[in-house]
Design a protein around this motif. Structure first.
Motif, PDB file in Angstrom:
ATOM      1  N   ASN A  13      57.425  47.772  76.968  1.00 49.83           N
ATOM      2  CA  ASN A  13      58.866  47.995  77.185  1.00 49.83           C
ATOM      3  C   ASN A  13      59.682  48.096  75.900  1.00 49.83           C
ATOM      4  N   ASN A  14      59.067  48.510  74.811  1.00 51.72           N
ATOM      5  CA  ASN A  14      59.797  48.775  73.571  1.00 51.72           C
ATOM      6  C   ASN A  14      60.542  50.108  73.715  1.00 51.72           C
ATOM      7  N   GLU A  15      61.797  50.183  73.227  1.00 52.90           N
ATOM      8  CA  GLU A  15      62.561  51.421  73.295  1.00 52.90           C
ATOM      9  C   GLU A  15      61.982  52.403  72.278  1.00 52.90           C
ATOM     10  N   LEU A  16      61.565  53.593  72.729  1.00 57.07           N
ATOM     11  CA  LEU A  16      60.807  54.506  71.885  1.00 57.07           C
ATOM     12  C   LEU A  16      61.670  55.416  71.016  1.00 57.07           C
ATOM     13  N   ILE A  17      62.796  55.863  71.511  1.00 58.83           N
ATOM     14  CA  ILE A  17      63.577  56.871  70.793  1.00 58.83           C
ATOM     15  C   ILE A  17      64.240  56.275  69.550  1.00 58.83           C
ATOM     16  N   PRO A  43      77.156  62.021  66.620  1.00 59.57           N
ATOM     17  CA  PRO A  43      76.017  62.117  67.537  1.00 59.57           C
ATOM     18  C   PRO A  43      75.641  60.735  68.062  1.00 59.57           C
ATOM     19  N   THR A  44      75.504  60.626  69.361  1.00 58.78           N
ATOM     20  CA  THR A  44      75.133  59.355  69.966  1.00 58.78           C
ATOM     21  C   THR A  44      73.882  59.541  70.805  1.00 58.78           C
ATOM     22  N   GLN A  45      73.078  58.520  70.868  1.00 59.87           N
ATOM     23  CA  GLN A  45      71.874  58.558  71.689  1.00 59.87           C
ATOM     24  C   GLN A  45      72.265  58.263  73.126  1.00 59.87           C
ATOM     25  N   ARG A  46      71.916  59.175  74.030  1.00 61.67           N
ATOM     26  CA  ARG A  46      72.253  58.987  75.436  1.00 61.67           C
ATOM     27  C   ARG A  46      71.024  58.929  76.321  1.00 61.67           C
ATOM     28  N   THR A  47      69.849  59.038  75.730  1.00 60.34           N
ATOM     29  CA  THR A  47      68.600  58.999  76.481  1.00 60.34           C
ATOM     30  C   THR A  47      67.792  57.801  76.023  1.00 60.34           C
ATOM     31  N   ALA A  48      67.132  57.164  76.955  1.00 61.89           N
ATOM     32  CA  ALA A  48      66.290  56.022  76.600  1.00 61.89           C
ATOM     33  C   ALA A  48      64.931  56.172  77.269  1.00 61.89           C
ATOM     34  N   CYS A  49      63.878  56.002  76.489  1.00 63.16           N
ATOM     35  CA  CYS A  49      62.503  55.986  76.996  1.00 63.16           C
ATOM     36  C   CYS A  49      61.865  54.687  76.513  1.00 63.16           C
ATOM     37  N   GLN A  76      54.453  57.356  69.976  1.00 62.96           N
ATOM     38  CA  GLN A  76      53.494  56.277  69.760  1.00 62.96           C
ATOM     39  C   GLN A  76      54.309  55.024  69.484  1.00 62.96           C
ATOM     40  N   CYS A  77      54.141  54.042  70.329  1.00 65.00           N
ATOM     41  CA  CYS A  77      54.937  52.821  70.249  1.00 65.00           C
ATOM     42  C   CYS A  77      54.736  52.128  68.906  1.00 65.00           C
ATOM     43  N   SER A  78      55.844  51.718  68.298  1.00 64.68           N
ATOM     44  CA  SER A  78      55.765  51.042  66.998  1.00 64.68           C
ATOM     45  C   SER A  78      55.315  49.590  67.131  1.00 64.68           C
ATOM     46  N   LYS A  79      55.373  49.017  68.339  1.00 66.22           N
ATOM     47  CA  LYS A  79      54.929  47.624  68.542  1.00 66.22           C
ATOM     48  C   LYS A  79      53.455  47.546  68.914  1.00 66.22           C
ATOM     49  N   CYS A  80      53.074  48.235  70.017  1.00 67.22           N
ATOM     50  CA  CYS A  80      51.703  48.073  70.530  1.00 67.22           C
ATOM     51  C   CYS A  80      50.790  49.257  70.209  1.00 67.22           C
TER      52      CYS A  80
END
Length: 87
Positions: A43-47, A31-37, A62-66
């Motif tokens: 601009n932290n990658e959420l998935i 399984p590979t991640q093909r979607t990016a949000c 919920q963003c892990s950074k902000c």
């Protein structure tokens, strides 16, 4: 009556298809991640960052950074960021 001589011409085609489909199946085994949000604030990658909260009508991250909470609509061909009234 079946002519066994014709098998010589048919076999390479069948063997070629076998290896072609085996190659395609092997490509999708992992399984590979093909979607990016990305977070609309920082601009932290959420998935891939484990920011998932819930999945009902919209997918909520919920963003892990902000700590910003964002809603995404995933039923379209691409993820669509859903804005709240106060944004």
């Amino acid at each position: 009556m079946f002519m066994w001589e014709h098998l010589i011409y048919i076999m390479p085609i069948g063997v070629g298809f076998y290896f072609y489909f085996k190659m395609i199946a092997k490509k999708y085994d992992e399984p590979t991640q093909r979607t990016a949000c990305y977070c609309p604030e920082c601009n932290n990658e959420l998935i891939s960052s484990g920011s998932f909260v819930s999945d009902e009508k919209y997918v909520v991250y919920q963003c892990s950074k902000c700590g910003d909470v964002s809603k995404w609509y995933f039923d379209a061909p691409v993820p669509i960021l859903v804005r709240n009234n106060n944004q």
